[in-house]
Write an enzyme that holds these catalytic residues in place. Structure first.
Site, mmCIF file in Angstrom:
data_model
loop_
_atom_site.group_PDB
_atom_site.id
_atom_site.type_symbol
_atom_site.label_atom_id
_atom_site.label_comp_id
_atom_site.label_asym_id
_atom_site.label_seq_id
_atom_site.Cartn_x
_atom_site.Cartn_y
_atom_site.Cartn_z
ATOM 1 C CB THR A 10 4.095 15.483 23.446
ATOM 2 O OG1 THR A 10 4.895 16.668 23.455
ATOM 3 C CG2 THR A 10 2.634 15.839 23.692
ATOM 4 N N GLY A 11 7.040 14.410 24.838
ATOM 5 C CA GLY A 11 8.391 13.990 24.494
ATOM 6 C C GLY A 11 8.720 12.596 24.997
ATOM 7 C CB VAL A 13 11.675 12.055 29.672
ATOM 8 C CG1 VAL A 13 11.486 11.952 31.182
ATOM 9 C CG2 VAL A 13 13.098 11.630 29.311
ATOM 10 N NE ARG A 109 19.702 16.085 36.566
ATOM 11 C CZ ARG A 109 19.952 15.594 35.364
ATOM 12 N NH1 ARG A 109 21.173 15.675 34.848
ATOM 13 N NH2 ARG A 109 18.990 15.015 34.687
ATOM 14 C CB CYS A 147 19.986 8.590 32.206
ATOM 15 S SG CYS A 147 20.931 9.343 30.855
ATOM 16 N N GLY A 177 18.546 8.216 24.947
ATOM 17 C CA GLY A 177 18.953 9.266 25.866
ATOM 18 C C GLY A 177 19.022 10.634 25.221
ATOM 19 C CD GLU A 199 25.229 11.969 29.700
ATOM 20 O OE1 GLU A 199 24.580 11.018 30.161
ATOM 21 O OE2 GLU A 199 24.691 13.025 29.309
ATOM 22 C CG HIS A 239 22.507 4.949 29.352
ATOM 23 N ND1 HIS A 239 22.084 4.924 28.045
ATOM 24 C CD2 HIS A 239 22.307 6.226 29.791
ATOM 25 C CE1 HIS A 239 21.640 6.125 27.696
ATOM 26 N NE2 HIS A 239 21.758 6.926 28.738
ATOM 27 C CB THR A 317 13.653 6.275 28.924
ATOM 28 O OG1 THR A 317 13.099 4.986 28.671
ATOM 29 C CG2 THR A 317 14.555 6.708 27.788
#
Length: 338
Positions: A10-11, A13, A109, A147, A177, A199, A239, A317
């Site tokens: 639902t968000g 992304v 990651r 991203c 973002g 970031e 971006h 996104t």
């Protein structure tokens, strides 16, 4: 058809995942998960659809499941749009249950056994799936980068043959973002916010792993350094970043390399006809004009100047999040890991 699901559907992304998967030629979207307050209800009744494309009616009647291992244990692949604090344990548990996890979360990651993949840049790093399985995991985790890191690394792909040892990058990042509720209007209107939490660290560390060498057992970091300064600007999607590289290559040769660049992969549904598009127009790329190139999967590059300096821009996104994970999954399937 390969059965797939979306964690955190639902968000911001999560909605992009649903959009990209609703009519996918390889994947059948069968499961959507969300918070406990949404579980047990139809997706169309709980999602506040915010994307600039029509709601995919075919998935509207799917009943939302709770976000846990049992909800997705019979799937082939799940796409994770979860917050990092939830993803850390849950993604590991789902992989242990025999399901492939394509994650947009930052949790894994930099794990040594998890491939951090941009398909056009380091498809061979998927060999780390074998390393995970050799250690007893029936499924696997494959992560896509931050991203901004994705936009940077794709923009660097045609430049790699020329070599460089130091990169400097200054980003101008869209408000999407930060998620739907990420930045108060009074903070971003008429303003530039010169800080985005964690970031800069991601942009300085992730490219070294992505562009590193894989020897069949581990990834050795690339031999260059990145210095990043990240800023939030009042743009909805896309971006933009200014990049400085210390290569001595002539600008004309570099531009020709961008114009003739061909990625080392092909035949994937979400691979755009141009992964990197070079523009000669002096005032491009721009988010509003260029972010949807290639269905949002193309990174645009321009303003190549001596120094070496250029500007890059990509849809955060799509190419920078959900689209990146979907492309990773397509690569995984093409390599017969699923």
């Amino acid at each position: 058809m390969i059965n797939v699901g979306v964690l955190g559907a639902t968000g911001a992304v999560g909605q992009r995942f649903v959009q990209l998967l609703a009519n996918h030629p390889w994947f059948r979207l069968t499961t959507l998960t969300a918070s406990d307050r949404s579980a047990g209800k139809r997706y169309q009744d709980v999602v506040n659809w915010r994307l600039d494309v029509p709601f995919p009616e075919d998935v509207g009647s799917l009943v939302v499941e709770p976000t846990n291992v049992s909800a997705v244990s019979d799937l082939d692949i799940v796409f994770s749009a979860l917050p990092a604090d939830i993803a850390t344990t849950l993604e590991t548990d789902i992989a242990a249950a025999g399901v492939g996890v394509c994650s947009n979360a930052s949790s894994h990651r930099m794990d040594c056994n998890v491939p951090l993949v941009v398909p056009e840049v380091n498809p061979d790093h998927l060999g780390l799936i074998d390393v995970q399985r050799d250690k007893g995991t029936d499924g696997f985790i494959v992560a896509n980068p931050n991203c901004s890191t994705i936009v940077l690394c794709l923009s660097l792909a045609p430049l790699m043959p020329f070599g460089f040892s130091n990169l400097t990058v200054a980003t101008m990042q869209a408000i999407s973002g930060a998620g739907f509720q990420g930045i108060p209007a009074m903070e971003i209107y008429d303003n530039v916010v010169p800080y985005i939490g964690s970031e800069e660290e991601k942009m300085e560390n992730e490219p070294l792993k992505i562009m590193g060498s894989f020897d069949g057992a581990e990834v050795r970091n690339a031999p260059f350094q990145v210095s990043a300064s990240c800023h939030r600007v009042p743009v909805i999607d896309g971006h933009t970043m200014a990049v400085w590289a210390d290569t001595k290559a002539p600008v004309a040769d570099v531009i020709e390399a961008y114009r003739t660049y061909t990625p080392p992969i092909s035949g994937l549904p979400h691979l755009p006809s141009e992964s990197v598009h070079y523009t000669d127009e002096p005032n491009r790329p721009q988010p509003r004009l260029d972010r949807n190139r290639g269905g949002g999967m193309t990174v645009s590059v321009g303003r190549m100047r001596e120094g070496l300096r250029y500007v890059a821009m990509g849809h955060n996104t799509i190419r920078g999040a959900a689209g990146a994970s979907v492309l990773n999954a397509e690569l995984i399937v093409s390599k017969k890991y699923v």
